[in-house]
Design a protein around this motif. Structure first.
Motif, PDB file in Angstrom:
ATOM      1  N   THR A   3      -1.365  24.557 -71.769  1.00 13.02           N
ATOM      2  CA  THR A   3      -0.938  25.016 -70.448  1.00 13.02           C
ATOM      3  C   THR A   3      -2.111  25.022 -69.475  1.00 13.02           C
ATOM      4  O   THR A   3      -1.980  24.568 -68.326  1.00 13.02           O
ATOM      5  N   LEU A  12      -2.959  21.461 -68.412  1.00 17.07           N
ATOM      6  CA  LEU A  12      -1.981  20.783 -67.560  1.00 17.07           C
ATOM      7  C   LEU A  12      -1.861  21.403 -66.172  1.00 17.07           C
ATOM      8  O   LEU A  12      -1.430  20.739 -65.224  1.00 17.07           O
ATOM      9  N   LYS A  31       5.335  26.210 -62.482  1.00 19.00           N
ATOM     10  CA  LYS A  31       4.608  25.268 -63.335  1.00 19.00           C
ATOM     11  C   LYS A  31       4.194  25.928 -64.649  1.00 19.00           C
ATOM     12  O   LYS A  31       4.247  25.310 -65.714  1.00 19.00           O
ATOM     13  N   TYR A  43       5.178  24.490 -68.278  1.00 18.67           N
ATOM     14  CA  TYR A  43       4.171  23.985 -69.213  1.00 18.67           C
ATOM     15  C   TYR A  43       4.023  24.866 -70.461  1.00 18.67           C
ATOM     16  O   TYR A  43       3.699  24.368 -71.540  1.00 18.67           O
ATOM     17  N   ASN A  88       2.486  16.727 -74.737  1.00 12.72           N
ATOM     18  CA  ASN A  88       1.331  17.177 -73.954  1.00 12.72           C
ATOM     19  C   ASN A  88       0.048  16.460 -74.319  1.00 12.72           C
ATOM     20  O   ASN A  88      -0.979  16.664 -73.677  1.00 12.72           O
TER      21      ASN A  88
END
Length: 617
Positions: free
Chosen positions: A358, A361, A375, A379, A519
């Motif tokens: 997280t 990203l 977001k 994520y 990811n």
């Protein structure tokens, strides 16, 4: 004055029969000439004027034919009794062993054969029970403990679980393994001979006597020569010729042992003894393989060929044995440490992956606006993080369960049943509460890293506590109530709370792979991203499906079938939008496991665990 009662125990085998007579407290092996065995081959007298005598080479198999089999067994018993009478006197009581698969009909035929031979009505003892009872005189089995019996014969092997309960023995399960015995080894040796060897043994088995002798010699010296028909020179056989069939047979025996334990519906920790019988077992290394699998040393049996005959007498008229420590709790094993360490490590991997992915990203100029919190929600893999928190609770409960079982075991060792039960229960409840608190800390940690506005930030605390709550609630309830229930004071009430570690590890690996598939890896690696998507994504989803199956059922057949279906199904539906659903399914399965185990503990109070067996828990 010594008792004149003579109890004869007869163990009828596939190829040979042995017997032991008990006169008072003395045991006398019955001799047939200079040996302690007689062939299980008999000649049945003709049934009419024009009939011919019938040679029966295996009276046990012939017993299925009722009339002929009954006559054959009667002839064999008469031969054995005549030999026993000359050594010990007239037989007053009779005990017969029987294969574990035989039911009431075959037992009735054995009694009919004894009556035909003019003998007393026999007590019939299952062969695994007899073997366990004899091993008990050498290495005592605790009350409530179980013995795993591996008995290899000529045509096959029986793997059974026998429980020592109420001063007697109960056969809980038996798994037959055909084609795992001395005949299979003999056929393997025949396959290594360059030319056929005539069967000069007259046994009717189709196995040349030279090959049978070679198999015996291989066990003693490691090599044997087989004389071949002219003009061929003798063939040299070594143990290497048996390596492949021996390895196959070991795996079959191990699989049967696992199935027998599962069919017995016991915790493997209750296994307190290992009994291994038969020439084939020694030749294929079954004892060593079972020892490594179950961490038990095979019981040292003297005169192994007479073990079942002695054991049938022991179960019929028990001899005094040294007291053994009751098995009601855990023994110190690697699995107990693994149940604490491995879930903790898996939890750390999953939590770190969820947090670092997280952070990697998210944009660096995060301003914590409504869009930024959206977001974070997108994520951050909340189900994955909940699984991590749940695993820490499992680890804490595993530590408390082990400590509680150790206290209960100490009570039984000290003959003070229930003395520390309340303390053991409180300890289990305390560690469960600690585990729940740690799960809550996981939620607070994520909130400290990604939180901010209470109105906009995701709720990290509720999912972590919800995932851990079923396990903690069950452990706390069992810990606080079990010591108060009289029917559970001498029962292993902590044992059902051992969560399967294998399922947890598979779930952790699967979830981590699925996360990496979308990811990416947090480090540079010489691996194609497409390969990561296939192996980590589809493969990880399949592993998660297997974990769900292993969590839902302990039955080997059901778990195998369910794992095949779920692994394929999870791999097919694996996409980013479905991964959270798949992980949630695992969380639900884990919660269901704890509810089922709570029921299992409650059913320990039922006589004979009848309800437990009906429910198939």
């Amino acid at each position: 004055m010594e008792s004149t009662t003579v109890t004869l125990s007869v163990d009828i085998g596939e190829q040979s029969t042995v017997a032991v007579a008990a006169v008072g407290h003395r045991r006398i092996p019955v001799l047939f000439g200079a040996t302690t065995s007689t062939p299980s081959t008999v000649t049945v007298p003709p049934g009419g004027d024009d009939a011919e005598p019938m040679v029966v080479t295996d009276v046990r198999s012939a017993l299925a034919a009722d009339g002929v089999g009954v006559q054959a067994v009667a002839v064999l018993l008469r031969r054995v009794v005549d030999a026993a009478t000359s050594a010990a006197g007239p037989v007053t009581d009779l005990v017969l062993t029987a294969p574990p698969a035989w039911g009431p009909r075959r037992h009735a035929l054995l009694r009919q054969a004894a009556a035909s031979a003019g003998l007393p009505a026999p007590a019939v003892v299952a062969a695994p029970v007899a073997a366990a009872a004899h091993a008990h005189t050498v290495d005592p089995v605790p009350e409530g403990g179980c013995a795993l019996v591996c008995d290899t014969g000529a045509a096959g092997t029986d793997v059974s679980v026998v429980q020592h309960i109420g001063g007697g023995w109960q056969l809980l399960s038996t798994i037959g393994v055909p084609q795992v015995g001395t005949q299979a080894l003999e056929r393997a040796l025949i396959g290594h001979l360059p030319v056929p060897v005539p069967d000069d043994g007259g046994s009717g088995s189709g196995v040349p006597q030279a090959v049978r002798a070679a198999l015996v010699q291989l066990a003693d010296t490691g090599r044997a020569a087989v004389v071949l028909p002219d003009p061929h020179p003798p063939a040299l056989l070594t143990r290497s010729h048996l390596e492949q069939p021996a390895a196959r047979m070991r795996q079959q025996i191990l699989a049967a042992a696992d199935q027998a334990v599962a069919a017995a519906d016991i915790d493997p920790e209750l296994l307190a003894a290992l009994v291994v019988l038969g020439d084939a077992a020694a030749q294929v290394g079954a004892g060593d393989a079972l020892r490594d699998r179950f961490a038990l040393t095979p019981a040292p049996l003297q005169a192994e060929a007479l073990a079942r005959a002695h054991g049938a007498l022991d179960s019929h008229q028990p001899r005094p044995v040294a007291p053994a420590e009751p098995v009601t709790g855990a023994r110190v094993r690697v699995r107990h440490l693994a149940a604490v360490i491995l879930p903790s490590m898996a939890a750390g991997v999953l939590a770190i992956q969820a947090i670092t992915d997280t952070q990697r990203l998210l944009p660096h100029n995060l301003t914590y606006t409504t869009d930024d919190y959206a977001k974070i929600t997108a994520y951050f893999n909340m189900p994955q993080y909940a699984v991590a928190a749940m695993f820490t609770t499992y680890a804490a409960i595993a530590g408390g369960r082990f400590a509680a079982a150790a206290l209960l075991r100490y009570d039984h060792t000290d003959n003070r049943t229930g003395h520390h039960a309340a303390r053991a229960g409180r300890l289990l409840a305390f560690t469960a509460a600690i585990g729940l608190a740690i799960a809550g800390l996981f939620g607070l940690l994520a909130d400290a890293i990604f939180g901010g506005s209470p109105e906009l930030a995701p709720d990290f605390l509720t999912p972590t506590l919800t995932a851990a709550a079923p396990a903690a609630a069950v452990a706390i309830a069992v810990g606080l109530t079990a010591p108060l229930i009289p029917a559970l004071r001498d029962k292993p009430w902590a044992d059902p709370l051992h969560h399967p570690v294998t399922a947890m590890l598979l779930a952790a690996a699967g979830i981590a792979g699925m996360q990496a598939a979308w990811n990416g890896l947090p480090f540079d690696a010489p691996i194609s991203y497409d390969l990561v998507v296939i192996i980590g994504g589809r493969g990880g989803a399949a592993l998660l499906g297997i974990a769900v199956a292993l969590t839902l059922t302990r039955r080997r057949a059901a778990a195998t079938a369910l794992a095949a279906v779920l692994s394929l199904g999870f791999a097919i539906v694996h996409v980013p939008s479905n991964d959270s659903v798949l992980i949630t399914i695992y969380l639900i399965a884990a919660a269901a496991w704890w509810i089922r185990q709570a029921i299992a503990v409650a059913l320990l109070t039922a006589p004979g665990n009848l309800l437990k067996r009906l429910l198939g828990s």
